[in-house]
Design a protein around this motif. Sequence first.
Motif, PDB file in Angstrom:
ATOM      1  N   ILE A  81       3.045 -15.412   9.464  1.00 41.86           N
ATOM      2  CA  ILE A  81       2.209 -16.111  10.448  1.00 41.86           C
ATOM      3  C   ILE A  81       0.762 -16.195   9.965  1.00 41.86           C
ATOM      4  CG2 ILE A  81       1.254 -15.984  12.797  1.00 41.86           C
ATOM      5  CD1 ILE A  81       3.904 -14.708  13.675  1.00 41.86           C
ATOM      6  N   THR A  82       0.256 -15.034   9.520  1.00 44.51           N
ATOM      7  CA  THR A  82      -1.176 -15.008   9.161  1.00 44.51           C
ATOM      8  C   THR A  82      -1.432 -15.480   7.728  1.00 44.51           C
ATOM      9  OG1 THR A  82      -0.950 -12.704   8.502  1.00 44.51           O
ATOM     10  CG2 THR A  82      -1.699 -13.104  10.747  1.00 44.51           C
ATOM     11  N   LYS A  83      -0.335 -15.695   6.982  1.00 48.71           N
ATOM     12  CA  LYS A  83      -0.433 -16.131   5.573  1.00 48.71           C
ATOM     13  C   LYS A  83      -1.273 -15.166   4.732  1.00 48.71           C
ATOM     14  CE  LYS A  83       0.301 -21.017   6.545  1.00 48.71           C
ATOM     15  NZ  LYS A  83       0.103 -21.177   7.984  1.00 48.71           N
ATOM     16  N   LYS A  84      -1.146 -13.872   5.041  1.00 49.38           N
ATOM     17  CA  LYS A  84      -1.856 -12.853   4.257  1.00 49.38           C
ATOM     18  C   LYS A  84      -0.849 -11.802   3.823  1.00 49.38           C
ATOM     19  CE  LYS A  84      -6.243 -13.081   6.703  1.00 49.38           C
ATOM     20  NZ  LYS A  84      -6.946 -12.514   7.836  1.00 49.38           N
ATOM     21  N   GLU A  85      -1.063 -11.216   2.657  1.00 49.13           N
ATOM     22  CA  GLU A  85      -0.165 -10.142   2.233  1.00 49.13           C
ATOM     23  C   GLU A  85      -0.651  -8.839   2.862  1.00 49.13           C
ATOM     24  OE1 GLU A  85      -0.105  -8.415  -1.751  1.00 49.13           O
ATOM     25  OE2 GLU A  85       1.998  -9.012  -1.884  1.00 49.13           O
ATOM     26  N   ILE A  86       0.157  -8.279   3.749  1.00 49.53           N
ATOM     27  CA  ILE A  86      -0.262  -7.070   4.449  1.00 49.53           C
ATOM     28  C   ILE A  86       0.158  -5.833   3.665  1.00 49.53           C
ATOM     29  CG2 ILE A  86       0.044  -5.735   6.581  1.00 49.53           C
ATOM     30  CD1 ILE A  86       0.409  -8.442   7.975  1.00 49.53           C
ATOM     31  N   VAL A  87       1.397  -5.847   3.210  1.00 50.27           N
ATOM     32  CA  VAL A  87       1.926  -4.722   2.422  1.00 50.27           C
ATOM     33  C   VAL A  87       2.512  -5.308   1.145  1.00 50.27           C
ATOM     34  CG1 VAL A  87       3.620  -2.858   2.421  1.00 50.27           C
ATOM     35  CG2 VAL A  87       2.473  -3.442   4.529  1.00 50.27           C
ATOM     36  N   SER A  88       2.337  -4.585   0.042  1.00 45.80           N
ATOM     37  CA  SER A  88       2.833  -5.118  -1.225  1.00 45.80           C
ATOM     38  C   SER A  88       4.355  -5.178  -1.221  1.00 45.80           C
ATOM     39  CB  SER A  88       2.358  -4.245  -2.381  1.00 45.80           C
ATOM     40  OG  SER A  88       3.017  -2.998  -2.309  1.00 45.80           O
ATOM     41  N   LYS A  89       4.893  -6.037  -2.122  1.00 48.84           N
ATOM     42  CA  LYS A  89       6.346  -6.195  -2.200  1.00 48.84           C
ATOM     43  C   LYS A  89       7.011  -4.887  -2.610  1.00 48.84           C
ATOM     44  CE  LYS A  89       6.472 -11.117  -3.001  1.00 48.84           C
ATOM     45  NZ  LYS A  89       6.412 -12.183  -3.970  1.00 48.84           N
ATOM     46  N   GLU A  90       6.332  -4.123  -3.465  1.00 49.93           N
ATOM     47  CA  GLU A  90       6.910  -2.848  -3.926  1.00 49.93           C
ATOM     48  C   GLU A  90       7.066  -1.881  -2.748  1.00 49.93           C
ATOM     49  OE1 GLU A  90       4.124  -4.185  -5.620  1.00 49.93           O
ATOM     50  OE2 GLU A  90       5.592  -5.155  -6.925  1.00 49.93           O
ATOM     51  N   THR A  91       6.023  -1.836  -1.917  1.00 51.81           N
ATOM     52  CA  THR A  91       6.087  -0.940  -0.751  1.00 51.81           C
ATOM     53  C   THR A  91       7.226  -1.355   0.165  1.00 51.81           C
ATOM     54  OG1 THR A  91       3.698  -0.790  -0.903  1.00 51.81           O
ATOM     55  CG2 THR A  91       4.699   0.101   1.092  1.00 51.81           C
ATOM     56  N   LEU A  92       7.334  -2.672   0.404  1.00 57.31           N
ATOM     57  CA  LEU A  92       8.410  -3.162   1.267  1.00 57.31           C
ATOM     58  C   LEU A  92       9.767  -2.805   0.681  1.00 57.31           C
ATOM     59  CD1 LEU A  92       7.260  -6.693   2.483  1.00 57.31           C
ATOM     60  CD2 LEU A  92       7.817  -4.734   3.892  1.00 57.31           C
ATOM     61  N   SER A  93       9.875  -2.923  -0.635  1.00 62.24           N
ATOM     62  CA  SER A  93      11.140  -2.602  -1.297  1.00 62.24           C
ATOM     63  C   SER A  93      11.478  -1.113  -1.120  1.00 62.24           C
ATOM     64  CB  SER A  93      11.027  -2.956  -2.775  1.00 62.24           C
ATOM     65  OG  SER A  93      12.172  -2.539  -3.448  1.00 62.24           O
ATOM     66  N   HIS A  94      10.441  -0.259  -1.240  1.00 63.66           N
ATOM     67  CA  HIS A  94      10.650   1.178  -1.027  1.00 63.66           C
ATOM     68  C   HIS A  94      11.094   1.445   0.416  1.00 63.66           C
ATOM     69  CE1 HIS A  94       9.530   2.604  -4.862  1.00 63.66           C
ATOM     70  NE2 HIS A  94       8.295   2.137  -4.814  1.00 63.66           N
ATOM     71  N   MET A  95      10.463   0.712   1.341  1.00 66.10           N
ATOM     72  CA  MET A  95      10.859   0.878   2.751  1.00 66.10           C
ATOM     73  C   MET A  95      12.310   0.474   2.946  1.00 66.10           C
ATOM     74  SD  MET A  95       7.386  -0.500   4.563  1.00 66.10           S
ATOM     75  CE  MET A  95       7.860  -0.451   6.274  1.00 66.10           C
ATOM     76  N   GLY A  96      12.730  -0.564   2.228  1.00 59.35           N
ATOM     77  CA  GLY A  96      14.126  -0.996   2.283  1.00 59.35           C
ATOM     78  C   GLY A  96      15.060   0.108   1.800  1.00 59.35           C
ATOM     79  N   GLY A  97      14.634   0.801   0.732  1.00 56.27           N
ATOM     80  CA  GLY A  97      15.430   1.913   0.202  1.00 56.27           C
ATOM     81  C   GLY A  97      15.564   3.027   1.231  1.00 56.27           C
ATOM     82  N   LEU A  98      14.440   3.327   1.878  1.00 55.09           N
ATOM     83  CA  LEU A  98      14.456   4.368   2.917  1.00 55.09           C
ATOM     84  C   LEU A  98      15.379   3.979   4.069  1.00 55.09           C
ATOM     85  CD1 LEU A  98      10.783   5.575   3.426  1.00 55.09           C
ATOM     86  CD2 LEU A  98      12.780   6.981   2.912  1.00 55.09           C
ATOM     87  N   LEU A  99      15.292   2.691   4.444  1.00 55.18           N
ATOM     88  CA  LEU A  99      16.138   2.196   5.535  1.00 55.18           C
ATOM     89  C   LEU A  99      17.616   2.383   5.174  1.00 55.18           C
ATOM     90  CD1 LEU A  99      16.584   0.750   8.200  1.00 55.18           C
ATOM     91  CD2 LEU A  99      16.208  -1.430   7.067  1.00 55.18           C
ATOM     92  N   ALA A 100      17.960   2.037   3.936  1.00 53.69           N
ATOM     93  CA  ALA A 100      19.359   2.195   3.491  1.00 53.69           C
ATOM     94  C   ALA A 100      19.773   3.664   3.585  1.00 53.69           C
ATOM     95  CB  ALA A 100      19.507   1.694   2.061  1.00 53.69           C
TER      96      ALA A 100
END
Lengths: 289, 368
Positions: free
Chosen positions: B211-230
């Motif tokens: 929505i805001t067209k800004k990067e809030i969290v880096s892709k690497e961090t999001l990927s790590h969060m995905g790992g934690l979620l799994a």
Amino acid sequence: MKKLNRREFVKLAGIAGGYVLWPPKSGLAGSEALWSSKLGIVGDIIEGATGFNPTKPEGALEPIPGVKFAMVIDLDKCIGCRRCSYACKRENNVPDAISPPYITVFETESVTGVSGIYHPTEMPVQCNHCDDAPCVQVCPTGASYKSPDGIVMIDYDKCIGCRYCMVACPYQARRFNWFHPEVPYKDRNPLVPMREEGVVEKCTFCVHRTRKGKTTRCVEACPNKARTFGNLNDPDSEVSKLIKSERWWRLKDELNTGCNIYYLTRHSKKNMVWYKPLPPPQNIRGLRS
Amino acid sequence: MKDIRKVYDKVLASMKDEGNSALASIKDAGRTFHIILAILLVLMAWGLISWVRIMFIEGVGITGSSDLVPWGLYIVCFVFFVGTSAGASLMGLMIHGFGLVLHNPTSMLVYTSMTYAGFATVMLSELFFAVKITRMGGEGSYWDERMAKWLAIGALLFALMVVHAPHGALFAFLKAREMWNTPLLPAHFVTVALASGIAVMIHITITTAKITKKEIVSKETLSHMGGLLAFFLGVTLFMDFFDYLVMKYSGKPGGLEIWHFLTTDFIHFFLLNTLGMFSAMVFLLFKWGRTIIGLFIASSVTIISILAYRWDLIIVAQIPPLFPGIGEIYYTPTVPEVAVMVGVVALVTFLYLVLTRVLPMEEPFQGN
């Protein structure tokens, strides 16, 4: 936006503060706990500090010292007429919206009955006034409490209607006022307070009668004398004598709730396998007809 | 349509924003943003009207709850949102704010609502130091950094041991209900809360960035969060598997009854829950599952499957009759109670959208 001047602000703050300190109280609890809540938080503070509450109504019934109330229901005598249930409803101003009333009468069958032979037994179920009551344990406001005389009471002023007690009760003995309760004025018992919408209610062992030395209304109404009410601490009382026999058992005793309603029956009928509520079950909210 | 356009222009013109950057940022946010806000306002109004009907006009009776199923959609959502947002301090604060005296020490409800308030305090303290350090350009004083670190650890332990586990105990203590009365529930609440919390964080981060067209969290961090979620989905599924196994094979009548309802009347929710969590976990184990789109899909599936789980947990537990033979117990939520929940979600979304516009959270602090 209009700005408040100092006078208006003080007025508004006074009203808001007054509402918090003296919230409007509608229900009358009908118990020894009601008068502490009449003054809201101020009443609690005064009572906590001094043990004195100026709004205690005259005639509020205190528990009788040294008494522990209990009831014995002889299922071999119960004929399933449900007079207890209807009499209780009238006595306690239970509105028609509350269905089933405090006492549900089930038709049951025993598990150890001789196979092939039908052993129907009528069985009234109501609040068991447990010694270790799950509803009292979970009530967040202390609205449900155990009186010294063994009665599990509800302070309607303190009940916030969260229904935690209802999911905790193993006997489905509690009823909720889903709508504003209406009982025609001419039919009301003045000794029992009307409850408000949004509070839980249940059997009180007719506290307004029993603490005056009378018996409960359901005991009076039973045509076959299946019910007996009395003081369990008195070894000469009728209930104490009745539970000396080996015929007694308590509902869901394995949960260790310490019920104060004892059922008497022949040994073969001690374990009930199914419970069909006697008519009209289609009026029970939440039950598919 | 023309009338609506006229009203819209009029409202925009009436928003005088001289010197008011907050109002200006909303005004300049674009028409799509304004349409979303208008829809949310309509949903909020719908919820508010339904709430007033339930609370003041018609009565609680117009909800689907009954004496046999006293807890309905409200409690499902309560459990979901408290589990999801560890900072669910609202209930505790509201109870204290309205002057209700909670003084029964044996009630888990009192304990949990107090812990929400406590947890909110710890979280806000942590947030204070974290924001302070960020505003100092990432270089806080020794004391600030120590405080931020220890408060974060404290908040984590608090969330696990004091908020979520007792929240599970709120149900586990009820011996009247077979499905709830298990020591597994408090631990299960912790893992489900972590899974749903991480899923919602991923979801909100990706949506907000879009929505805001800004990067809030880096892709690497999001990927790590995905790992934690799994990982947390895996732990939850592991517990679920053995819970259901014990339920089925121990042969206890109560357990078999629950299993019967889960696999017949509530089979849709059961499959949505188990298959949803399993597929999201498997999805996240692959590299392409942790791209932005993959994470968005996995987090959405997780949120839906955990909602289905909460529904099963609250409703199915109350369906088996406490007196066998009483008949068929049912619960169906009614339109007014659904409206209230939709209104509450709309309110939170509205506040989030407006506040992300108004508060300059991403801008570094300038000046003293």
